[in-house]
Design a protein around this motif. Sequence first.
Motif, PDB file in Angstrom:
ATOM      1  N   PRO A 182     -25.284 -44.270 -12.495  1.00 15.48           N
ATOM      2  CA  PRO A 182     -24.004 -43.444 -11.780  1.00 15.48           C
ATOM      3  C   PRO A 182     -23.876 -43.924 -10.446  1.00 15.48           C
ATOM      4  O   PRO A 182     -22.476 -43.774  -9.983  1.00 15.48           O
ATOM      5  N   GLU A 521     -20.129 -45.802  -6.901  1.00 15.49           N
ATOM      6  CA  GLU A 521     -20.517 -44.547  -7.546  1.00 15.49           C
ATOM      7  C   GLU A 521     -19.396 -44.613  -8.687  1.00 15.49           C
ATOM      8  O   GLU A 521     -18.343 -44.830  -8.414  1.00 15.49           O
ATOM      9  N   ARG A 522     -19.986 -44.199  -9.795  1.00 17.73           N
ATOM     10  CA  ARG A 522     -19.030 -43.934 -10.668  1.00 17.73           C
ATOM     11  C   ARG A 522     -18.122 -42.909 -10.616  1.00 17.73           C
ATOM     12  O   ARG A 522     -18.620 -41.722 -10.258  1.00 17.73           O
ATOM     13  N   GLU A 524     -16.132 -39.400 -11.526  1.00 16.87           N
ATOM     14  CA  GLU A 524     -16.302 -38.259 -12.623  1.00 16.87           C
ATOM     15  C   GLU A 524     -15.016 -38.563 -13.315  1.00 16.87           C
ATOM     16  O   GLU A 524     -13.949 -38.707 -12.721  1.00 16.87           O
TER      17      GLU A 524
END
Length: 526
Positions: A182, A521-522, A524
Motif C-alpha cells: 500500500p 501511497e497507493r 484508494e
Amino acid sequence: GLLQDLTGPLALEFSKLGTASQVGVVIASFIFLSVFLNVSRQLLFKNPNEPPVVFHWFPLIGSTVTYGMDPPRFFKENKKKHGDVFTFILLGKKTTVYLGTQGNDFILNGKLRDVCAEEIYTVLTTPVFGKDVVYDCPNSKLMEQKKFMKIALTTEAFRTYVPIISDEVSSYFKRTAAFKGPSGIVDLPPKLAEITIFTASHALQGKEVREKFDESLAALYHDLDMGFSPINFSLHWAPLPWNNRRDHAQRTVAKLYMDIIKSRRASGETGAQDMMYHLMNSTYKGDIPVPDHEIAHMMIALLMAGQHSSSSTSSWIMLRLASQPKIMEELYDEQVRALGAELPPLTYEDLAKLPLNQAVIKETLRLHAPIHSIMRAVKQPMSIPGTKLVIPTNHVLLAAPGFSASDPQYFPNPELWDPHRWAADAVNAPNIARNAAAEEETIDYGYGLVSKGTGSPYLPFGAGRHRCIGEQFANVQLQTIVAMIVREFKFRNVDGSDKIIGTDYASLFSRPLEPAKIYWERREKA
Ligand code: HEM
C-alpha cells in the motif's frame, strides 16, 4: 656582474637539491609562469572588438570547473559582471555565451554559413548512432531525415500510442517490486528511466523491439549511453573499455534493427504506424530510398534523443509533485471532472481535456530544461548587431534558452514552480511582450513549418534548423505517464517538506541528483 652575483648563490642552492626536487621546481616554475602569463594577458590585452573574457587563473582549464558544476549559476554571475555576451574558456576552447532572447535568436536561428552544429556534436554522436545520419552527413540530409521522422508522428499515430503507453505504465507498477504493497519509499529517477524506455520503444519501434528490452537491449543501450559521457568530447577515439563496449553495442543494435527491417520487407507488410515502417517507405530527393543501415541508425538516434530528455523531465515532474502534493490532488480531481469518476482508459483526445496536466509539463520544462547549453561552431566572423563585437571563427557559441525561461522580467517569481501560471489571468502569468508578428513568424528549414521562436523567452525544444521534432511525441508520452501515475498514487517528500533536490550537471543532459527518494501511497479506488 650583478645578475651573476644574485643568481650565483641561488644556483648553488639548487644544485644541492636532488634530481626529483629539481623536476618539482621546474614544474612549479612552469605552472607559475603560465598562470602569470595567462593572468597578465587577461589584464593587459583586452580586445575591444571581442566579448569580455571571464577571469580565470589557469590556461586550458579556464572556467571549465565553475561552469561545469552549475551552468545556470555561472551564467547568472557573469551576466552581472559582463552583460549578455561574454567568453569563457571551456577545456581550452574560447566559448562565447550570448544570453537572453536576442542571444537565443542569434545562435539558434544563425545562418548555415555562419554556425555549425555537427562540428561540435559528431565526435560524440556518430560512434553511438552510426554512420550517415544526423551529424555524420551534410545538414541538408539531416533536414530530410527530420522531415521523415516528423511526418511519421501524425495524430493517427498518436491515437495508437496513448493506449500503448498507458498499458506499459500500468503493467510496470503491477510487476515492479519497489511498488508492492500500500505504501513505500522509492528512488524515483531509475524507475522513470525504465518507464520512459519501455513506453518510447513500444510506441515508436513496435512490440518486437520493446520485448527485447526485457532481455539484451537494455544493457546494450546502457553501453551506448556511456559513449555520451562529456569526457568523450576529448576521448571519443580512445580504445578504452567503455568505448569498446559502445562500438560493440552500436554494431549489435544496428544489426538487430536491420534484421527486423529485412524480415518486414520480406513479409510485404502494409499500413503500419510505427517510425521504422515509415522510414522504410520514405525516399530522399531524387527518389532514393533510405538505405537500411541509415534507418537502423536513425532508430538508435531517435530513442537516445528522447530517452534522456523525457526521462529527466518525468523525474522532475514527479519530484515536484512530491514537494507539492496539493497539485497532485488537483490533477486527480481534474481527471475525475473531465473524464468521469470511473476514469475510463485514457485516449489521445482525453489529453486535450486536461489543461493542468499539460501545464505541469510546461512549467517543469521551464525550470528544468534538460539541455542547458546548446553549442555551435563559428564558421565566419559574426558581428553582434548593435555592438562593435565580432565573434571570430576560433570561438564556439553557446546558447542557454533556460536562462531566459527563469528571467523575472518574463516570469514573475521565476523560481516558483507554479503550473497554474500558464492558465489565463493567473497571478504569475508570463509577461511576454505580445509581439504577434514575431511570435507567429514561421520558417521551413526543410522539415516542415516551425515557429522561428524569435523573441520567445521559453524555448525548451530549441529553435531554428536544429529544433526538436520530438516535442509532440514527448508531450503525448509525458502527459500519458503523468495522468496514469496520478490515477494510481499519492506522492510526498519523505520528510513531508516542500524541498526539491538539486540538479546533476555532470552528464550531457541535466537531471535530478540521485538518490531522489519520495514516499508513495497507493490511491484508494472509488
Ligand atoms: C533536438 C529538447 C524530446 C528528437 C532538440 C533540441 C532541444 C530538444 C533543445 C535542439 C538541440 C540543438 O539545437 O542543438 C527536447 C526536450 C525533450 C525532447 C526538452 C523532451 C522533454 C525528444 C524526443 C525525440 C527528440 C522524444 C524523438 C522522438 C530530437 C531530434 C532533434 C532534437 C531528432 C534534432 C537535432 C538536430 O536537428 O540537430 N530536442 N527534446 N527529442 N530532438 Fe528533442
